[in-house]
Enzyme design. Structure first.
Site, PDB file in Angstrom:
ATOM      1  N   THR A 181       0.855  -1.181   0.000  1.00 41.20           N
ATOM      2  CA  THR A 181       0.000   0.000   0.000  1.00 41.20           C
ATOM      3  C   THR A 181       0.893   1.234   0.000  1.00 41.20           C
ATOM      4  O   THR A 181       1.610   1.475   0.980  1.00 41.20           O
ATOM      5  CB  THR A 181      -0.907   0.033   1.242  1.00 41.20           C
ATOM      6  OG1 THR A 181      -1.690  -1.161   1.271  1.00 41.20           O
ATOM      7  CG2 THR A 181      -1.827   1.252   1.205  1.00 41.20           C
ATOM      8  N   LYS A 188      -7.377   1.798  -2.908  1.00 43.21           N
ATOM      9  CA  LYS A 188      -6.936   1.364  -1.570  1.00 43.21           C
ATOM     10  C   LYS A 188      -6.982   2.537  -0.572  1.00 43.21           C
ATOM     11  O   LYS A 188      -7.307   2.351   0.603  1.00 43.21           O
ATOM     12  CB  LYS A 188      -5.517   0.797  -1.668  1.00 43.21           C
ATOM     13  CG  LYS A 188      -4.898   0.367  -0.374  1.00 43.21           C
ATOM     14  CD  LYS A 188      -5.504  -0.888   0.237  1.00 43.21           C
ATOM     15  CE  LYS A 188      -4.929  -1.151   1.627  1.00 43.21           C
ATOM     16  NZ  LYS A 188      -5.312  -2.409   2.205  1.00 43.21           N
ATOM     17  N   LYS A 233       0.685   5.286   8.275  1.00 42.14           N
ATOM     18  CA  LYS A 233       1.346   5.619   7.001  1.00 42.14           C
ATOM     19  C   LYS A 233       0.310   5.799   5.878  1.00 42.14           C
ATOM     20  O   LYS A 233       0.343   6.768   5.123  1.00 42.14           O
ATOM     21  CB  LYS A 233       2.336   4.489   6.658  1.00 42.14           C
ATOM     22  CG  LYS A 233       2.947   4.536   5.295  1.00 42.14           C
ATOM     23  CD  LYS A 233       2.811   3.317   4.399  1.00 42.14           C
ATOM     24  CE  LYS A 233       2.254   2.029   4.754  1.00 42.14           C
ATOM     25  NZ  LYS A 233       1.813   1.140   3.723  1.00 42.14           N
TER      26      LYS A 233
HETATM   27  P1  NAP Z   1       5.333  -6.254   7.601  1.00 46.12           P
HETATM   28  O1  NAP Z   1       4.888  -7.485   8.307  1.00 46.12           O
HETATM   29  O2  NAP Z   1       5.924  -5.144   8.366  1.00 46.12           O
HETATM   30  O3  NAP Z   1       6.406  -6.733   6.476  1.00 46.12           O
HETATM   31  C1  NAP Z   1       7.057  -5.822   5.648  1.00 46.12           C
HETATM   32  C2  NAP Z   1       7.914  -6.603   4.664  1.00 46.12           C
HETATM   33  O4  NAP Z   1       8.555  -5.660   3.780  1.00 46.12           O
HETATM   34  C3  NAP Z   1       9.039  -7.405   5.326  1.00 46.12           C
HETATM   35  O5  NAP Z   1       9.237  -8.593   4.608  1.00 46.12           O
HETATM   36  C4  NAP Z   1      10.232  -6.452   5.173  1.00 46.12           C
HETATM   37  O6  NAP Z   1      11.482  -7.116   5.202  1.00 46.12           O
HETATM   38  C5  NAP Z   1       9.952  -5.899   3.794  1.00 46.12           C
HETATM   39  N1  NAP Z   1      10.643  -4.636   3.542  1.00 46.12           N
HETATM   40  C6  NAP Z   1      10.409  -3.424   4.131  1.00 46.12           C
HETATM   41  N2  NAP Z   1      11.216  -2.497   3.625  1.00 46.12           N
HETATM   42  C7  NAP Z   1      11.980  -3.106   2.690  1.00 46.12           C
HETATM   43  C8  NAP Z   1      12.993  -2.659   1.819  1.00 46.12           C
HETATM   44  N3  NAP Z   1      13.390  -1.375   1.808  1.00 46.12           N
HETATM   45  N4  NAP Z   1      13.567  -3.554   0.986  1.00 46.12           N
HETATM   46  C9  NAP Z   1      13.166  -4.844   0.987  1.00 46.12           C
HETATM   47  N5  NAP Z   1      12.210  -5.348   1.783  1.00 46.12           N
HETATM   48  C10 NAP Z   1      11.619  -4.481   2.635  1.00 46.12           C
HETATM   49  O7  NAP Z   1       4.175  -5.619   6.742  1.00 46.12           O
HETATM   50  P2  NAP Z   1       2.819  -6.308   6.173  1.00 46.12           P
HETATM   51  O8  NAP Z   1       1.778  -6.245   7.213  1.00 46.12           O
HETATM   52  O9  NAP Z   1       3.156  -7.616   5.536  1.00 46.12           O
HETATM   53  O10 NAP Z   1       2.431  -5.208   5.063  1.00 46.12           O
HETATM   54  C11 NAP Z   1       3.079  -5.146   3.805  1.00 46.12           C
HETATM   55  C12 NAP Z   1       2.320  -4.151   2.925  1.00 46.12           C
HETATM   56  O11 NAP Z   1       0.963  -4.615   2.763  1.00 46.12           O
HETATM   57  C13 NAP Z   1       2.248  -2.741   3.526  1.00 46.12           C
HETATM   58  O12 NAP Z   1       2.334  -1.779   2.491  1.00 46.12           O
HETATM   59  C14 NAP Z   1       0.874  -2.731   4.198  1.00 46.12           C
HETATM   60  O13 NAP Z   1       0.365  -1.401   4.307  1.00 46.12           O
HETATM   61  C15 NAP Z   1       0.068  -3.592   3.242  1.00 46.12           C
HETATM   62  N6  NAP Z   1      -1.104  -4.260   3.834  1.00 46.12           N
HETATM   63  C16 NAP Z   1      -1.042  -4.872   5.074  1.00 46.12           C
HETATM   64  C17 NAP Z   1      -2.180  -5.509   5.600  1.00 46.12           C
HETATM   65  C18 NAP Z   1      -2.164  -6.201   6.941  1.00 46.12           C
HETATM   66  O14 NAP Z   1      -3.251  -6.552   7.455  1.00 46.12           O
HETATM   67  N7  NAP Z   1      -1.006  -6.460   7.547  1.00 46.12           N
HETATM   68  C19 NAP Z   1      -3.363  -5.532   4.853  1.00 46.12           C
HETATM   69  C20 NAP Z   1      -3.387  -4.949   3.602  1.00 46.12           C
HETATM   70  C21 NAP Z   1      -2.258  -4.321   3.107  1.00 46.12           C
HETATM   71  P3  NAP Z   1      12.224  -7.424   6.609  1.00 46.12           P
HETATM   72  O15 NAP Z   1      11.673  -8.718   7.090  1.00 46.12           O
HETATM   73  O16 NAP Z   1      13.648  -7.512   6.231  1.00 46.12           O
HETATM   74  O17 NAP Z   1      11.931  -6.256   7.531  1.00 46.12           O
END
Ligand code: NAP
Length: 293
Positions: free
Chosen positions: A93, A168, A236
């Site tokens: 997102t 979104k 964010k």
């Molecule tokens: P998360 O658990 O914090 O995971 C983030 C992932 O991104 C991790 O694998 C992290 O790697 C990787 N990452 C972050 N910065 C990076 C970079 N500069 N280079 C390479 N890898 C990087 O987040 P999430 O909940 O899965 O969410 C991911 C996305 O989906 C976000 O944009 C969020 O807004 C969206 N989203 C989330 C949900 C939800 O319910 N969680 C629902 C819909 C959409 P590391 O392991 O190395 O930190």
């Protein structure tokens, strides 16, 4: 379709697993290699040591990382791997502007791009039941169908690049309002000494029912906020929404109030909790009854 997955976080881990189940996953990359090793151990797909190496070995790349700067840095790495003829699908997102910039960067390398943010939470990701809102050319959307179909249930082509992220943003404004309403109502319910399980059963299937009360109602009242959707990530998103609204001369008062609440919670150390941690502030509105949470 040899597909690579970048970003094995709370969402990406399960999304990659569903691609693997569909026989599409060729490999993964995660910045923290421990998480990638964990994935390989449980799913069996190879982990690559760099994004460039993964890109060289895949026809399609799916990204699910945290924020705008992260997406752009991943896109730069892919663009450096001569990705002509390949397809990149970004499920993170981020802002509409970031989607447009990513598409332009890849188009210069003759590589297709779709912005495809998702909704449905970690449960939707695990079950392969995400809603996916997609921006990009119709022919590219058609090409991506098997990959998107392995991760989601309702997959809608919204229009050109950026319209997925714009959709979104609307979703996140709605989620802010629902969080405000549900956390406040649940703190009120607790203060009235109602049986919360029965309350959720009856209210959750009526006109006020919604996913959030059904999946987070019990845990929030118990003072339990495992992520889920991290509060810092929703903050964010709402800052992106606020900026988009300002650009077109509009206002989002409910999102504005939620931003202020989330900032208070971040300052007191709750950034990594689920967004239902907003209940902490609502419970304090009923100091004698709704519990300390
Ligand atoms: P998360 O658990 O914090 O995971 C983030 C992932 O991104 C991790 O694998 C992290 O790697 C990787 N990452 C972050 N910065 C990076 C970079 N500069 N280079 C390479 N890898 C990087 O987040 P999430 O909940 O899965 O969410 C991911 C996305 O989906 C976000 O944009 C969020 O807004 C969206 N989203 C989330 C949900 C939800 O319910 N969680 C629902 C819909 C959409 P590391 O392991 O190395 O930190």
């Amino acid at each position: 379709m040899q597909t690579g997955f970048i970003g094995l976080g709370a969402m990406g881990f399960s999304m990659a697993r569903n691609l693997h189940k569909a026989g599409l996953l060729a490999g993964v990359f995660n910045r923290n290699p421990v998480r990638a090793a964990e994935f390989c151990q449980s799913a069996g797909a190879p982990a690559y040591r760099s994004i460039e190496e993964l890109a060289e070995n895949c026809e399609v790349l799916v990204i699910c990382v945290s924020a705008d700067a992260d997406v752009l840095s991943v896109i730069n790495a892919i663009a450096g791997a001569k990705p002509a003829g390949k397809l990149v699908i970004d499920c993170s997102t981020v802002s509409r502007d970031t989607a447009v910039a990513a598409a332009a960067r890849l188009q210069a390398e003759d590589c297709d791009f779709l912005d495809a943010p998702v909704s449905g939470g970690t449960e939707g990701a695990r079950l392969g039941q995400l809603s996916i809102m997609v921006g990009g050319k119709a022919a590219v959307f058609d090409r991506a169908a098997p990959v998107l179909g392995a991760m989601g249930q309702r997959i809608i082509h919204m229009g050109p690049v950026g319209t997925g992220q714009a959709t979104k943003a609307v979703n996140q404004v709605m989620a802010a309002g629902i969080n405000q309403a549900v956390t406040e109502a649940m703190a009120f319910a607790k203060s009235l000494d109602l049986p919360i399980d029965k309350l959720i059963e009856v209210v959750g299937s009526g006109a006020a029912g919604n996913w959030f009360v059904n999946h987070r109602g019990m845990s929030m009242v118990a003072g339990d906020y495992p992520p889920g959707f991290k509060l810092a990530l929703h903050l964010k998103d709402l800052l992106i929404c606020q900026q988009m609204a300002q650009t077109i001369g509009g206002q989002l008062p409910l999102s504005q109030a939620t931003i202020a609440d989330y900032q208070r919670l971040v300052e007191t150390g709750h950034a990594e909790e689920d967004i239902s941690a907003l209940y902490r502030l609502k419970a304090s509105l009923f100091p004698n009854k709704a519990g300390s949470a």
